[in-house]
Write an enzyme that holds these catalytic residues in place. Sequence first.
Site, PDB file in Angstrom:
ATOM      1  N   ASP A  24     -10.916  -9.020 -20.147  1.00 34.80           N
ATOM      2  CA  ASP A  24     -11.307 -10.402 -20.098  1.00 34.80           C
ATOM      3  C   ASP A  24     -10.851 -11.490 -21.084  1.00 34.80           C
ATOM      4  OD1 ASP A  24     -12.916  -9.856 -17.718  1.00 34.80           O
ATOM      5  OD2 ASP A  24     -14.845  -9.330 -19.020  1.00 34.80           O
ATOM      6  N   GLU A  47      -7.099 -15.638 -23.027  1.00 34.71           N
ATOM      7  CA  GLU A  47      -6.030 -16.174 -23.799  1.00 34.71           C
ATOM      8  C   GLU A  47      -5.064 -16.786 -22.947  1.00 34.71           C
ATOM      9  OE1 GLU A  47      -3.668 -13.670 -26.527  1.00 34.71           O
ATOM     10  OE2 GLU A  47      -5.454 -12.555 -27.101  1.00 34.71           O
ATOM     11  N   ARG A  84     -14.605   0.537 -30.506  1.00 34.37           N
ATOM     12  CA  ARG A  84     -13.669   0.303 -29.423  1.00 34.37           C
ATOM     13  C   ARG A  84     -13.177   1.497 -28.922  1.00 34.37           C
ATOM     14  NH1 ARG A  84     -11.250  -3.739 -26.520  1.00 34.37           N
ATOM     15  NH2 ARG A  84     -12.196  -5.379 -27.626  1.00 34.37           N
TER      16      ARG A  84
END
Length: 175
Positions: free
Chosen positions: A54, A59, A162
């Site tokens: 996403d 961006e 992450r």
Amino acid sequence: CRELFEVEPFLKITPGLNFEVILTQRANHACDYIMEMPKEQWEAVDSLVSVGGDGLFNEVLSGALIRTQRDAGNHFDDRESSQWRIPHVRFGIVGAGSVNSIVRTIHGTIDHATATIHIVLGSECKVDVCAIYGDNHLLRVSANAVAYCWSGELLRDSERFRCFGPARYQWSGKL
């Protein structure tokens, strides 16, 4: 990016399709690339497809919207402006992120082949876009939810994990 190698063969066999692959190297690379394109190159682009999450899609969307406003002479930092122009390009997304909420909304699945087929066939799906302002200037354009409070904190805290992929949200939520 494994997903790119799954998508590229579909693009190569599509008659009349010319494409260029740009591998982003840093945050905001896609946005900067679009903003810095020579005018002739930008005007020749008819579609922008992101293979990512996403964040990468947002961006690309931000870059195209801001570039369009800048080229039209619109003051995009004015949150009261009703002069926003729609970019001349179409957008596509193939999910390769952790959550892929935008690709799920648009294609109904996160399957790479399905998303790519939708893109090459020219399927359309309208999405809502919001502009996020701070300190009297545009910070970002987003095609998915903007979260506050617990959800926002969860997203912020999950960045430390992450490497765990989507499981990082569950891990972060329990801390």
